[in-house]
Design an enzyme around this catalytic site. Structure first.
Site: not given
Length: 466
Positions: A84, A90, A190, A316, A387, A414, A458
């Site tokens: 990139c 960024c 991106c 969830y 989750d 997460c 994760e």
């Protein structure tokens, strides 16, 4: 003294990186005699000597911009890997200069440190973290991006052009935040986003530029990769599994937060509104859901087939990803959500995938007594998947989980730090209750790389009642 930085604003230093933080920043000890102070800088690796410029200070540490890698760590760094042109400015990616194997090793270490520092558990209670499961795609995987831009500033409006020129003004930046700043960086593409999103983004940029003077405030754009619904509907209504192939499926970009997004995971379809949560790396969702399934149904000798769970509770549950993907393995599945909108879409998704009526249902839970809607489930034959959002579970939920005391808990997170905190709380609460009805043991820990080239990991924790 803890708040008084020994380094001034814009002071330049040379330091040696000691380690990486969990968000991918390099951490270095300040030069003598200030070696009680930590310097935090982006895009550098352990062992590298770097030159930095301080721009902000806090308690016992200062943030700095990376000016130069004086002595690179050539065992880790290979700048030819960078894909990139915006990398290094960024704030989106941190690890493009690393091999993918190194990225996975670093993320495994993040999980290890999180449980060591945030769980409050004895080291003997924490299993060795298993190697991180990599993403099948390391670029062009991200199915959602949210670039943004600011409205014309007052000074620009005073000199607003009245001719037909629609070139982009110098002040207009459409993209993502620059590292270490709150300013937007202009980005035309991106490489971690899907090709569909990049193609659409080019046209959206043109439209923003053309109409920029009509905006009165800044805007956060939404771009989601979706299977075109009309084409998918023709396939998904067929009872022939072979007809539900990816051939002929056309991907489009959804930009309306209220629009319906459709994704395919394995042989299942999921629909959800554009504004709602759904995992943003479709390529790893089959490995992730398969891993959760195999964790619930281990094939090791100590787990006999007659002990296998028959009921699944998916707390969830969102749009029903785990409930629907794992439904074939259970007699009864119940997804629990506080959001009526999520329940409506999850129920729709069960119907969309021809799930047998009554086998997979979605129920509104009351936060004060969330497991009351599955009170009929046999605890010794029930598995629970949780989750939660990044903040993790509150203590009220954990107390209810401990009281529910089902056979197996799979915690997908997460945010491994709040997961470690929550798992530690679960195990410690059960320890205090005694062993009359059994207690949970932390059976396994493993990271999943849903966001290659970034520091995010994760984590999946498996708890078993013993």
């Amino acid at each position: 003294m803890e708040w008084e930085s020994p380094f001034g604003f814009k002071e330049e230093l040379e330091v040696v990186v000691s380690t990486l933080s969990s968000n991918g920043d390099a951490l270095a000890i300040g030069p003598d005699p200030h070696n009680a102070w930590v310097i935090v800088a982006p895009f550098a690796l352990p062992g590298e000597r770097i030159r930095v410029r301080v721009y902000r200070s806090s308690r016992l540490h200062s943030f700095a911009d990376l000016l130069e890698v004086v002595s690179p760590n050539l065992e880790l760094r290979d700048d030819s890997r960078i894909a990139c042109k915006y990398f290094g400015k960024c704030s989106g990616c941190q690890y493009q200069m690393l091999s993918y194997e190194s990225q996975l090793d670093i993320k495994r270490n993040v999980v290890t440190k999180a449980y060591r520092n945030f769980s409050g558990l004895l080291e003997s209670s924490i299993p060795n973290v298993l190697p991180t499961i990599g993403s099948p795609l390391q670029y062009n995987y991200r199915t959602k991006i949210t670039p943004h831009f600011e409205a014309p500033p007052r000074r620009a409006r005073q000199t607003e052009s009245t001719d037909t020129d629609i070139s982009k003004p110098d002040w207009l930046k459409i993209g993502f935040n620059e590292i270490g700043k709150r300013t937007v960086m202009d980005i035309e593409e991106c490489p971690i986003a899907t090709p569909v999103l990049n193609e659409a983004f080019g046209e959206i940029r043109k439209d923003v530029i053309k109409n920029i003077w009509s905006y009165k405030k800044g805007v956060s754009l939404l771009l989601r990769d979706s299977i075109e619904t009309n084409l998918a509907n023709k396939q998904s209504t067929s009872n022939d599994p072979d007809s539900r192939s990816q051939e002929g499926e056309r991907h489009i970009c959804i930009t309306d937060p209220k629009g319906t997004v459709r994704e395919r995971v394995g042989d299942k379809y999921f629909e959800f509104p554009g504004h709602s949560f759904f995992q943003n790396n479709n390529s790893i969702l089959v490995p992730l859901t398969d891993y959760v399934r195999d964790a619930i149904f281990p094939t090791t000798p100590e787990h006999s087939p007659d002990q296998c769970p028959t009921h699944l509770v998916d707390a969830y549950c969102g749009s029903g990803l785990f409930s629907i993907m794992l439904c074939p393995q259970f007699q009864t599945v119940a997804g629990i959500e506080l959001s009526a909108d999520s329940i409506r879409y999850a129920t729709h998704n069960a119907q969309l995938n021809n799930t047998p009526e009554g086998r997979c249902t979605f129920r509104a839970g009351d936060a004060a007594n969330i497991f009351s809607v599955v009170s009929e489930f046999p605890r010794e034959k029930t598995a629970l998947i949780i989750d939660p959002p990044r903040k993790g579970c509150d203590e009220n939920f954990i107390d209810q989980l401990v009281a529910f005391r089902c056979k197996t808990v799979v915690y997908v997170s997460c945010n491994v730090h709040t997961q470690a905190r929550d798992v530690g709380m679960i195990l410690n609460k059960m320890e205090k209750l005694g062993d009359e009805k059994g207690r949970y043991a932390l059976e396994s820990l493993r990271g999943f790389d849903l966001f290659p080239q970034t520091a995010h990991v994760e984590s999946v924790a498996v708890l078993r009642l013993i």
